[in-house]
Design an enzyme around this catalytic site. Structure first.
Site, PDB file in Angstrom:
ATOM      1  CG  LEU A  91       5.559  14.036 -27.716  1.00 36.11           C
ATOM      2  CD1 LEU A  91       5.230  14.525 -26.382  1.00 36.11           C
ATOM      3  CD2 LEU A  91       4.758  12.828 -28.104  1.00 36.11           C
ATOM      4  CG  ASP A  92       2.112  15.573 -33.781  1.00 35.97           C
ATOM      5  OD1 ASP A  92       1.603  16.128 -32.737  1.00 35.97           O
ATOM      6  OD2 ASP A  92       1.650  14.493 -34.358  1.00 35.97           O
ATOM      7  CE  LYS A  93       0.885  24.830 -33.191  1.00 40.14           C
ATOM      8  NZ  LYS A  93      -0.495  24.760 -33.580  1.00 40.14           N
ATOM      9  CB  ALA A  94      -1.793  18.024 -32.454  1.00 40.70           C
ATOM     10  CB  SER A  95       1.417  14.619 -29.785  1.00 41.83           C
ATOM     11  OG  SER A  95       0.804  14.078 -30.733  1.00 41.83           O
TER      12      SER A  95
END
Length: 232
Positions: A91-95
């Site tokens: 999951l990317d940092k903003a997710s």
């Protein structure tokens, strides 16, 4: 015991021996059943399998370490008393939302292998209120930077005056898949939360908290190796 990158560093540093002989090549073939592997002279045994779900908050990096010094999911789990666990997918940092971690690499590979088409469900807050025509176009997918970005299903969860929540299901996952798809249609993402992987739902697990998976949850996500095909 550690991440793949850490293991590679240990091997290159001469800390790992196989059958009493130091091996400095991280690609050295080693049979899974082979014994006699040591780190700093200490034998490593087979660890009991551990399966964990974590409700990842926004802002954490899914990495064992970050070259830019950003907080990671491993920082959040540092006091949990868990053995080394690898993240199952990203999951990317903003997710936010459901992240699986395990030391069972075969189980993890079955979930992440694109051949298995494991469904992943996301709730996405966007900066507009899509009409039926726009939802239909999202469902058709796009080609972005030479990659086909498709969805299995997309629907409207709820809408306000200026933004809405979408329910998006993928059976594959490319880098920033949903964000790129929506950006291609001029839609901005305000929040992106993964709420389910296969039949496993995030449920009411609080943000930043974790729990062990029940045996039936583990087996519900287990995939038979590709040679035999299908899912248990």
């Amino acid at each position: 015991m550690c991440s793949r990158s850490q293991a590679e560093q240990w091997v290159r540093a001469g800390r790992v021996a196989v059958g009493g002989r130091v091996v400095r090549d991280p690609e050295h073939p080693t049979a899974p059943e082979q014994r006699g592997i040591t780190v700093d002279g200490q034998p490593i045994g087979e660890a009991a399998p551990v399966y964990v779900m974590f409700n990842k908050p926004r802002g954490l990096v899914v990495s064992a370490s970050d070259e830019r010094g950003r907080a990671t999911v491993y920082d959040a789990l540092a006091q949990a008393g868990l053995p080394w666990l690898g993240a199952v997918g990203r999951l990317d940092k903003a997710s936010e939302g459901l992240l699986l971690l395990s030391n069972d690499t075969a189980w993890a590979a079955g979930i992440t292998d694109p051949v298995t088409h494991q469904e992943k469900t996301y709730h996405v807050q966007v900066d507009c209120v899509p009409d039926a025509a726009l939802l239909a176009r999202l469902g058709e997918g796009v080609v972005d930077d030479g990659e086909r970005l498709a969805v299995l299903r997309v629907g409207l969860l709820r809408a306000g005056e200026k933004n809405a929540w979408l329910d998006i299901v993928l059976d594959e996952g490319r880098n920033r898949h949903i964000r790129r798809l929506l950006e291609a249609h001029g839609i901005g993402v305000l929040r992106l939360v993964r709420v389910a992987i296969g039949g496993l739902a995030l449920g009411d697990l609080p943000k930043g908290q974790w729990r062990h998976l029940a045996a039936e949850e583990v087996e519900g996500l287990r995939v038979i190796p590709r040679a035999t095909g299908g899912r248990i």
